[in-house]
Design an enzyme around this catalytic site. Structure first.
Site, PDB file in Angstrom:
ATOM      1  N   SER A 146       0.818  -1.203   0.000  1.00 10.10           N
ATOM      2  CA  SER A 146       0.000   0.000   0.000  1.00 10.10           C
ATOM      3  C   SER A 146       0.862   1.268   0.000  1.00 10.10           C
ATOM      4  O   SER A 146       1.691   1.440  -0.878  1.00 10.10           O
ATOM      5  CB  SER A 146      -0.961  -0.027   1.196  1.00 10.10           C
ATOM      6  OG  SER A 146      -1.906   1.009   1.125  1.00 10.10           O
ATOM      7  N   HIS A 147       0.698   2.126   0.997  1.00  6.80           N
ATOM      8  CA  HIS A 147       1.398   3.411   1.026  1.00  6.80           C
ATOM      9  C   HIS A 147       2.744   3.331   1.752  1.00  6.80           C
ATOM     10  O   HIS A 147       3.419   4.348   1.916  1.00  6.80           O
ATOM     11  CB  HIS A 147       0.525   4.457   1.720  1.00  6.80           C
ATOM     12  CG  HIS A 147       0.230   4.131   3.148  1.00  6.80           C
ATOM     13  ND1 HIS A 147      -0.595   3.086   3.511  1.00  6.80           N
ATOM     14  CD2 HIS A 147       0.649   4.682   4.311  1.00  6.80           C
ATOM     15  CE1 HIS A 147      -0.662   3.017   4.821  1.00  6.80           C
ATOM     16  NE2 HIS A 147       0.078   3.976   5.347  1.00  6.80           N
ATOM     17  N   ASP A 304      -2.369   6.303  -3.435  1.00  6.38           N
ATOM     18  CA  ASP A 304      -1.218   5.554  -2.939  1.00  6.38           C
ATOM     19  C   ASP A 304      -0.791   4.523  -3.977  1.00  6.38           C
ATOM     20  O   ASP A 304      -1.353   4.454  -5.077  1.00  6.38           O
ATOM     21  CB  ASP A 304      -1.537   4.907  -1.594  1.00  6.38           C
ATOM     22  CG  ASP A 304      -2.650   3.877  -1.682  1.00  6.38           C
ATOM     23  OD1 ASP A 304      -3.428   3.911  -2.644  1.00  6.38           O
ATOM     24  OD2 ASP A 304      -2.734   3.029  -0.782  1.00  6.38           O
ATOM     25  N   ASP A 308      -5.791   2.072  -3.627  1.00  2.00           N
ATOM     26  CA  ASP A 308      -6.991   1.815  -2.830  1.00  2.00           C
ATOM     27  C   ASP A 308      -7.309   2.983  -1.897  1.00  2.00           C
ATOM     28  O   ASP A 308      -8.295   2.952  -1.169  1.00  2.00           O
ATOM     29  CB  ASP A 308      -6.894   0.492  -2.064  1.00  2.00           C
ATOM     30  CG  ASP A 308      -5.848   0.500  -0.953  1.00  2.00           C
ATOM     31  OD1 ASP A 308      -5.035   1.452  -0.884  1.00  2.00           O
ATOM     32  OD2 ASP A 308      -5.820  -0.456  -0.163  1.00  2.00           O
ATOM     33  N   SER A 392      -8.713   6.396   7.103  1.00  2.51           N
ATOM     34  CA  SER A 392      -7.406   6.452   6.441  1.00  2.51           C
ATOM     35  C   SER A 392      -7.535   6.676   4.942  1.00  2.51           C
ATOM     36  O   SER A 392      -6.637   6.332   4.172  1.00  2.51           O
ATOM     37  CB  SER A 392      -6.627   5.163   6.713  1.00  2.51           C
ATOM     38  OG  SER A 392      -7.375   4.019   6.337  1.00  2.51           O
TER      39      SER A 392
END
Length: 548
Positions: A146-147, A304, A308, A392
């Protein structure tokens, strides 16, 4: 956590990872699962780790993919597995490892036709669409942290419902994978990557063309095009890099990609709050370059690495608070979509209570679940939930006709929704939020982090709500104390305490040696600070009482 002196500034050469070294460690270092930190461990969004710390190495991916192949066989999942990857350095070798294990286990695999990058929401949409049209069950794997920073790696499994695997499934995969590693990979099957690429079990598909064509089922793209909304899109070096131009061309959008860089060191990024490179599209520090361009576009968006998550920048307010945009998105969708009257609004328990007030103002049912998008999957899949979102900056919602769009977070549709809101209402999302706050109240929201040992983190999962003797929170009577979520009775992995005009939640991180306090006040910043102070006091008492 204090702000690093270089936060928001362009990364310097000394901030960059040695990518060849990172990849070497993936292949050369072997984990010892007797060490807790080196085990396969699924958090709220898959297994993540670092090759140099022996928490994301080739052995982990071999074992996880072998465990997934065995799970598929046990559950009779006989459809294809859609396999995607993002742009992190470790995603490429992990993708090759995954493919070689899956093919060796006779799993039919479908990948992007040029072996390129695939965002998480695309995999989810592919699974949902395939299973709507075929008797066989398809599922998917996304290679992404992810990020997370450039040196990290990650892997997520999405079963046939298309969303993140439930805890029962990930627990099975986790246990089996650690057993496989413990046994020296004797139980794992693996072909050569070269063989996997030529196997008849491997199919290649134009994921980009498929997803772009599908988008008109969920977003009013005609309105965006006709209104001439200008959009600046920053893929932040992520897996959607080739999707935005295709979307713009297909739907005749005034959309410009403002950053075309793809670099596994992410050297083009500005540093996050702690001075690290992190592709967090909800962070004003990581998004500093895009925020500078806010006056050049009606709407600017960032995503990101696996797309997502979403970040929304407006001319009137800069980078929007993720909670604020969730509230706006929910209000707009519930008043501009012809969905069933009884469809629910899903939120995580650490998301803003502004969402509660929006739901109440529209007389819509609210479903509050624990942290983790997996809790929305069943409701989104059935159409019971119209929207699922978390603080988030991750969310998705139903298709225009009320059917399931995705069961995983979709940064594309949330970004495009911001443009649709402006096109249809004439107000950008920040202006829309300001009107909501004027009528429903203006909250102050903050998330704090503190160091916590492994033993202290375990305290959160065993809290007895009766241990918390406090009767007030920041001078207001406590209305509710909870360790389980109202919507489904599932354990929240911590505590949440609520008063009339404020609340806090405390829970441990699944991937770092910290715990997090989320807090909100509808009174003032000073009231919010008092809530956080009292929250820390309550947590420290729990640590002491449980001798952690």
């Amino acid at each position: 956590m204090s702000v690093h002196k270089h936060a928001g500034q362009k990364a310097s050469p000394s901030d960059l990872e040695n990518i060849p070294l990172v990849v070497s460690h993936y292949y050369l270092f072997q984990p010892d699962v007797k060490e807790i930190a080196q085990r396969v461990k699924f958090g709220t969004s898959g297994h993540r780790g670092n090759a140099s710390n022996l928490s994301f190495n080739e052995h982990h991916i071999i074992a996880i993919c072998q465990a997934i192949a065995e799970y598929r066989h046990q559950e009779g999942i006989d459809g294809p597995l859609f396999l995607g990857k993002d742009t992190h350095a470790l995603s490429e070798p992990a993708f090759a490892t995954a493919l070689s294990v899956l093919i060796a286990n006779n799993v039919p695999v479908i990948v992007q036709e040029d072996l390129g990058f695939t965002p998480t929401p695309v995999i989810s949409r592919l699974i949902v669409d395939y299973n709507n049209s075929n008797a066989a069950n398809a599922d998917g794997i996304i290679i992404t942290p992810s990020h997370n920073p450039p040196a990290d790696g990650g892997i997520k499994y999405n079963p046939p419902h298309g969303g993140p695997a439930e805890g029962e499934i990930t627990a099975l995969i986790e246990r089996r994978a650690n057993d496989i590693i413990q046994r020296g990979l004797l139980d794992a099957k693996q072909s050569s990557y070269q063989h996997a690429l030529t196997s008849p079990l491997l199919r290649k598909q134009d994921f980009i063309g498929f997803y772009v064509a599908e988008l008109s089922k969920v977003i009013n793209l005609k309105a965006i095009s006709e209104a001439g909304v200008t959009i600046g899109a920053d893929p932040m070096g992520g897996s959607g890099i080739h999707y935005w131009p295709a979307i713009a061309e297909h739907y005749h959008l005034a959309l410009s990609v403002v950053n075309e860089n793809v670099d596994p060191s992410f050297s083009f990024m500005t540093l996050d709050k702690d001075g690290k490179i992190r592709m967090d599209c909800s962070s004003p520090y990581a998004m500093a370059s895009l925020i500078e361009l806010k006056d050049s576009f009606d709407i600017a968006v960032g995503n990101d690495a696996d797309f997502d998550r979403h970040g929304i920048v407006t001319k009137t307010g800069g980078l929007m608070n993720p909670n604020h945009f969730l509230a706006v998105a929910i209000h707009y969708l519930m008043t501009h979509r012809s969905w069933p009257e009884d469809c629910k609004i899903g939120k995580t328990l650490v998301s803003s209570s502004m969402i509660d007030r929006v739901a109440a103002s529209l007389n819509k049912p609210l479903a509050e679940v624990p942290v983790g998008f997996k809790w929305f999957v069943e409701g989104l899949h059935s159409g019971e939930y119209a929207f699922g979102g978390e603080e988030s900056a991750g969310a998705t919602f139903l298709a225009l006709d009320g059917s399931c769009w995705t069961t995983d977070k979709d940064g594309f549709v949330m970004a495009l929704l911001a443009a649709e809101i402006l096109a249809v209402t004439g107000k950008d999302p920040q202006q829309y939020y300001n009107e909501l706050a004027q009528s429903l109240g203006e909250p102050c929201y903050k998330r704090n982090e503190a160091v916590a040992s492994y033993e202290q983190k375990q305290v959160f999962s065993a809290i007895d709500i009766n241990e918390i003797e406090e009767k007030t929170l920041a001078d207001e009577p406590i209305k509710e104390k909870m360790t389980h979520a109202p919507a489904n009775g599932a354990a929240i992995g911590g505590i949440k305490i609520t008063a009339e005009n404020g609340w806090f939640a405390a829970r441990p991180s699944g991937t770092e040696d910290i715990y997090k306090i989320y807090a909100e006040s509808f009174i003032s910043e000073a009231h919010l600070d008092l809530i956080i102070h009292e929250a820390q006091h309550i947590v420290n008492k729990l640590f002491t009482k449980n001798k952690a």
